[in-house]
Design an enzyme around this catalytic site. Structure first.
Site, PDB file in Angstrom:
ATOM      1  N   GLU A 209       0.836  -1.206   0.000  1.00 25.91           N
ATOM      2  CA  GLU A 209       0.000   0.000   0.000  1.00 25.91           C
ATOM      3  C   GLU A 209       0.868   1.253   0.000  1.00 25.91           C
ATOM      4  OE1 GLU A 209      -3.284   2.028   3.017  1.00 25.91           O
ATOM      5  OE2 GLU A 209      -2.965  -0.128   3.035  1.00 25.91           O
ATOM      6  N   GLU A 213      -3.317  10.700   2.746  1.00 26.11           N
ATOM      7  CA  GLU A 213      -4.485  10.820   3.620  1.00 26.11           C
ATOM      8  C   GLU A 213      -4.529  12.211   4.233  1.00 26.11           C
ATOM      9  OE1 GLU A 213      -6.048   6.942   5.757  1.00 26.11           O
ATOM     10  OE2 GLU A 213      -3.938   7.253   6.200  1.00 26.11           O
TER      11      GLU A 213
END
Length: 433
Positions: A209, A213
């Site tokens: 990943e 964010e």
């Protein structure tokens, strides 16, 4: 956002989310995002103790005419078995599972609403849609294309059944990418503590990943992170998070986020400025290197476990009168893979099309051609007890689509026809190649 398995019948998986730097408090052990529903590999659910397909006829591995062992342990030859969490171990041969549909160059201005499809309606073929809306609890639609924007919505019109907070949305690409560039112009929804907006690359099976964010308690804080092959039950390495102060409120206007990912480095950009570089040589043994999908997400981190609420900001406000809605609005997306898929042989390729045409897939009342199974109309797809095993994909998997969960919003038949054939994934042995 890190995906881990969950026992809830209302979601297929949960997501770990963290983006902490050395100057921030240590992250909690787990940060759940209950709105994400990307599927993790469930080898234990599909295989026997000896590594054969659990419900293969007569035991052993799947036969040649139904060569693929599905994520629920049934044998068949169509996408429900061969493309959705297909288990190489337990299948007829090491190449029975379909290959991943790899990325092509895409410059999406969101002019065509038909290119966004709900996972229950997605056939698994990447030519039918560019973006797939993942499952979330509740009855309302939380991801739409409107006014040439992809809009993800978070509200509390219906409370999340696990956390009591709001319900958000996740949208992932129908194709996978191994190295290349992803770029998007969007306005975050992160203007209130608890709201979380994300733009990521992720493999729900390998565990790799790479993240952008933004958390609402500080919308000027662009959090960057990456993870390497995290699997359920394994310790998560949170040490790679870096906070970047962009000195403006990202929820007030659109900004451009870009991620470059090559075999040697990762670069995070904001409005054309390079903000972070991580070399593979600096993180040997933890550099993401498997195919991933592009995903956008909005979720309520203000409710749930203590560590999550401390990170995101406790008790997200939906005032006045629980009517407030948060929106992550995406203006455009550009995907530029390092090696685009060869379009001369449409996915999954002539060999696998022939395999499907000549094989048995059925998805019928005996759960494919496997032992046990059950009536796909029974609505007991989560039981997997040999009597009410439901469809071939979900039986025994504890899914939330059957009549015994989520008020029967997705019957076992709908899963066979659409829902669970959606996510074109194969076992980690293919991903890690």
């Amino acid at each position: 956002m890190r995906f881990i398995s969950t026992i809830s019948t209302l979601v297929l998986s949960a997501t770990l989310a963290a983006a902490q730097s050395s100057s921030s408090p240590a992250p909690p052990v787990s940060l759940y995002n209950p709105d994400f529903a990307l599927v993790r590999s469930k080898v234990a659910a599909a295989l026997t103790a000896t590594g054969t397909c659990k419900f293969a006829p007569g035991g052993g591995s799947c036969p040649e005419n139904a060569p693929c062992c599905s994520g629920a342990g049934y044998c068949g030859s169509d996408p429900a078995f061969c493309a959705d969490n297909c288990q190489v171990t337990g299948s007829f041969a090491s190449d029975s599972c379909w290959p991943l549909p790899m990325a092509v160059n895409l410059d999406d201005q969101f002019k065509d609403k038909a290119r966004l499809i709900h996972i229950k309606d997605f056939t698994g073929y990447p030519t039918s849609a560019d973006w797939v809306i993942d499952r979330s609890p509740g009855t309302r639609e939380h991801a739409v294309i409107e006014d040439d924007k992809l809009v993800l919505k978070l509200n509390r019109v219906e409370k999340h059944p696990e956390t009591g907070g709001g319900i958000g949305a996740t949208v992932h690409s129908s194709r996978w990418m191994k190295y290349g560039t992803i770029e998007a112009r969007f306005k975050t929804a992160s203007n209130m503590p608890g709201t979380v907006s994300s733009f990521i690359l992720i493999s729900p099976i390998s565990g790799d990943e790479i993240d952008f964010e933004v958390v609402g308690k500080d919308p000027s804080d662009m959090q960057t992170n990456f993870y390497y092959r995290v699997q359920p039950g394994n310790k998560v390495d949170y040490s790679h998070g870096v906070h970047v102060n962009v000195n403006l409120d990202t929820s007030l206007d659109y900004h451009t986020y870009r991620l470059d990912w090559t075999p040697t480095e990762m670069k995070w950009w904001f409005d054309g400025e390079l903000k972070r570089t991580t070399l593979a040589s600096e993180v040997v043994g933890s550099f993401p290197d498997t195919p991933m999908r592009i995903a956008f997400g909005i979720w309520d981190g203000g409710y749930g476990e203590k560590g999550t609420t401390e990170w995101a900001g406790a008790n997200t406000s939906y005032e006045p009168n629980e009517s407030r809605e948060y929106q992550l609005s995406i203006d455009w997306v550009k995907i530029t893979p390092m090696t685009p898929e060869n379009a001369t042989d449409p996915w999954p390729g002539a060999k696998y099309i022939k395999q499907m045409e000549n094989g048995l897939n059925n998805g019928n009342s005996n759960g494919g051609i496997g032992n046990g199974g059950g009536n796909p109309n029974s609505g007991n797809s989560g039981n997997g007890n040999g009597v009410h095993g439901g469809g071939p994909v979900v039986g025994g998997d504890g899914g939330w689509m059957g009549g015994n969960a989520a008020s029967g919003l997705h019957s076992a038949r709908s899963v066979v026809v659409g829902g669970a054939v959606a996510i074109a994934t194969v076992l980690a042995t293919v991903l890690l190649a």
